[in-house]
Design an enzyme around this catalytic site. Structure first.
Site, PDB file in Angstrom:
ATOM      1  N   LYS A 185      -9.644  58.663  14.662  1.00 51.32           N
ATOM      2  CA  LYS A 185      -8.496  58.372  13.800  1.00 51.32           C
ATOM      3  C   LYS A 185      -7.632  59.632  13.686  1.00 51.32           C
ATOM      4  O   LYS A 185      -8.171  60.755  13.712  1.00 51.32           O
ATOM      5  CB  LYS A 185      -9.036  57.930  12.433  1.00 51.32           C
ATOM      6  CG  LYS A 185      -8.011  57.393  11.460  1.00 51.32           C
ATOM      7  CD  LYS A 185      -8.710  56.894  10.186  1.00 51.32           C
ATOM      8  CE  LYS A 185      -7.765  56.439   9.108  1.00 51.32           C
ATOM      9  NZ  LYS A 185      -8.454  55.875   7.937  1.00 51.32           N
ATOM     10  N   SER A 216      -6.943  51.385   6.355  1.00 52.47           N
ATOM     11  CA  SER A 216      -5.987  52.204   7.044  1.00 52.47           C
ATOM     12  C   SER A 216      -6.388  52.557   8.475  1.00 52.47           C
ATOM     13  O   SER A 216      -5.540  53.013   9.238  1.00 52.47           O
ATOM     14  CB  SER A 216      -5.785  53.505   6.261  1.00 52.47           C
ATOM     15  OG  SER A 216      -6.985  54.227   6.194  1.00 52.47           O
ATOM     16  N   SER A 240     -11.325  51.381   4.266  1.00 57.00           N
ATOM     17  CA  SER A 240     -10.500  51.551   5.461  1.00 57.00           C
ATOM     18  C   SER A 240     -11.234  51.460   6.790  1.00 57.00           C
ATOM     19  O   SER A 240     -10.585  51.474   7.836  1.00 57.00           O
ATOM     20  CB  SER A 240      -9.761  52.882   5.406  1.00 57.00           C
ATOM     21  OG  SER A 240      -8.606  52.750   4.634  1.00 57.00           O
TER      22      SER A 240
HETATM   23  N1  GLN Z   1      -6.830  50.334   1.209  1.00 56.79           N
HETATM   24  C1  GLN Z   1      -7.311  51.343   0.341  1.00 56.79           C
HETATM   25  C2  GLN Z   1      -6.189  52.219  -0.125  1.00 56.79           C
HETATM   26  O1  GLN Z   1      -5.099  51.918   0.210  1.00 56.79           O
HETATM   27  C3  GLN Z   1      -8.384  52.123   1.029  1.00 56.79           C
HETATM   28  C4  GLN Z   1      -7.869  53.169   1.921  1.00 56.79           C
HETATM   29  C5  GLN Z   1      -8.953  53.926   2.627  1.00 56.79           C
HETATM   30  O2  GLN Z   1     -10.118  53.570   2.569  1.00 56.79           O
HETATM   31  N2  GLN Z   1      -8.561  55.018   3.233  1.00 56.79           N
HETATM   32  O3  GLN Z   1      -6.373  53.175  -0.796  1.00 56.79           O
END
Ligand code: GLN
Length: 488
Positions: free
Chosen positions: A79, A154, A178
């Site tokens: 990532k 994400s 994410s």
């Molecule tokens: N969707 C969650 C957020 O927007 C989790 C994001 C993540 O795990 N990096 O914070």
């Protein structure tokens, strides 16, 4: 359409049987990655030359009988929030444009030490804030099952790249879901280990008490191989667990008899979830019971506060972590400012996207004098209660199962104008981060031709049990073998 890149295990077997070479495999991955960019946009950068050179070195090692690990010579994507020496990392943000890392993240070092070959960096929501990979300066990644839909986020680029069979595995980070939510939306396996199991040294921080690095692959067994390469103690991350990581592959016995699966009653109600997702998850639980597992009802009474608690803590920590992006030390700096304050202001205004700004503002508010007690401290108290819920629940079961997401992949643009609805897609995932426990998502069916994920929580330090359950499930079902039409 060809079937795409094989699983790590298939590729290992082909290498060992001398049917192919690492150079050939890596070359094929790079070709697929390039060819898919226009449709999927799963990558933000490829390291073609370096990857092919490393593949040659791996082939030479194999000739000499010096294979370092099961994933030696096999391609993997990381990532865009993990650093690697002399490579760019920009967290899909304008503010880190032009940043080249002087060092390598411990998890990525683990891959290098194992001989795995990093082929490139995957697209993500800016600074990992989001659930759809739409908040990326590079533009959104698309879901290989339906290009009008998001891959989740994400870590959407990592999930899409594995689902489209461009790479057999990828790393992601999971602060509130994410890894698991995009794994669910894209029909692949994604695991978030126990907090502290994989070092975050070299992972750009979002919310430090929640962030954890984990893996995507098409099978639980392949995830186990990747975890073995990246897990373990690291003195450079003060939250790193001191004990050595277990040999996960050895736990994949295929035997599920006698395992007690907890079903949280709060998560099996038909409110706020697509009823067809719940049917797929219940069918999966029935399959696990046929394989010998037993089910017990458990309760997580504070689960309904999880989203509010998560967003208070995550945004507060983000506002503090992102203070370092000031135009002085990294990446973008606004031109022509008169004085330091103006330079800070303009750099941050130009550099951050709308969602990141929203979170910095909210987080700063939660931490401000007068509101700290009402929001941040209160959220920490609820977090303790939620952790207690899990400790209690794990006294009566070995793992807890839930849906990973309340619905299948949503359409691009569907939730971008309504952040609250977007935040609700994390309803089942954030509690594992708040409690620090391991959790994975594995494919368990389809709704309208789109993948559904089964989420499996393990107790603290026990990644092995969720992996063993997912592996056992994959031995008796074939949801994880379905190939999307949008595969490269
Ligand atoms: N969707 C969650 C957020 O927007 C989790 C994001 C993540 O795990 N990096 O914070």
């Amino acid at each position: 359409m060809s079937e795409g890149i094989g699983t790590l295990r298939e590729l290992r077997a082909a290498l060992d049987a001398r049917k192919t070479s690492s150079v050939e495999i890596v070359g094929e991955c790079l070709r697929r990655a390039e060819a898919s960019q226009e449709t999927l946009r799963a990558f933000v950068g490829l390291r073609a030359e370096a990857a092919l050179r490393e593949a040659e070195e791996s082939d030479a090692r194999r000739e000499r009988g010096e294979v370092r690990s099961p994933i030696d010579g096999l391609p993997i994507a990381i990532k865009d929030n993990m650093v690697q020496t002399d490579e760019p990392t920009h967290c899909a943000s304008r503010i880190l444009e032009g940043f080249i890392s002087p060092y390598t993240a411990t998890a990525v070092e683990g891959l290098e030490r194992s001989g795995a070959i990093v082929i490139g960096r995957t697209n993500m929501d800016e600074f990992a804030m989001g659930s759809s990979t739409e908040h990326s300066v590079e533009g959104p990644t698309r879901n290989p099952w339906d290009s009008d839909r998001t891959p989740g986020g994400s870590s959407g680029g990592s999930a899409a790249a594995v689902a489209a069979r461009i790479v057999p595995a990828a790393l992601g980070s999971d602060t509130g879901g994410s890894i698991r939510q995009p794994a669910s939306f894209c029909g692949v396996v994604g695991i978030k280990p126990t907090y502290g199991r994989v070092s975050r040294w070299g992972l750009v921080a979002f919310a430090s008490s929640l962030d954890q690095i984990g893996a995507f692959a098409r099978t639980a067994a392949d995830c186990a191989w990747v975890l073995e390469a990246i897990a373990g103690h690291d003195s450079r991350d003060s939250t790193s667990i001191p004990e050595p990581a277990p040999a996960y592959s050895g736990a994949l016995s295929g035997d599920l008899s006698g395992l007690r699966l907890g079903l949280p009653k709060e998560y099996f109600v038909e409110e706020g979830v697509d009823a067809r997702v719940l049917v797929a998850v219940r069918d999966a639980v029935a399959d696990l019971e046929r394989a010998g597992a037993k089910t017990v009802e458990v309760s997580l009474p504070h689960a309904r506060y999880a989203i509010a608690t998560y967003y208070a803590i995550a945004n507060a920590e983000a506002s503090s972590n992102l203070a370092r992006f000031d135009g002085v030390r990294y990446g973008h700096r606004a031109a022509g400012a008169k004085g330091l304050t103006e330079m800070y202001c303009r750099t941050r205004s130009e550099g951050f996207g709308a969602e990141v700004k929203r979170r910095i503002l909210l987080g700063t508010y939660f931490l401000s004098a007068g509101y700290y007690d009402a929001y941040y401290r209160k959220a920490q108290q609820v977090r303790t209660l939620l952790r207690g819920d899990f400790e209690q629940a794990f006294m009566g079961c070995d793992a807890i199962v839930t849906p990973t997401t309340p619905e299948v992949a949503f359409r691009l643009g569907e939730k971008t104008s309504d952040p609250l609805t977007m935040y609700l897609s994390d309803i089942y995932t954030v509690s594992a981060n708040l409690a620090g426990i391991p959790a994975l998502s594995t494919p368990c069916g389809f709704v309208d031709g789109l993948p559904v994920g089964l989420q499996i929580f393990g107790s603290a330090l026990d990644e092995a049990t969720p992996l063993r359950i997912a592996d056992g499930f994959q031995r008796i079902t074939d949801h994880h073998t379905a190939c999307p039409g949008g595969a490269a």
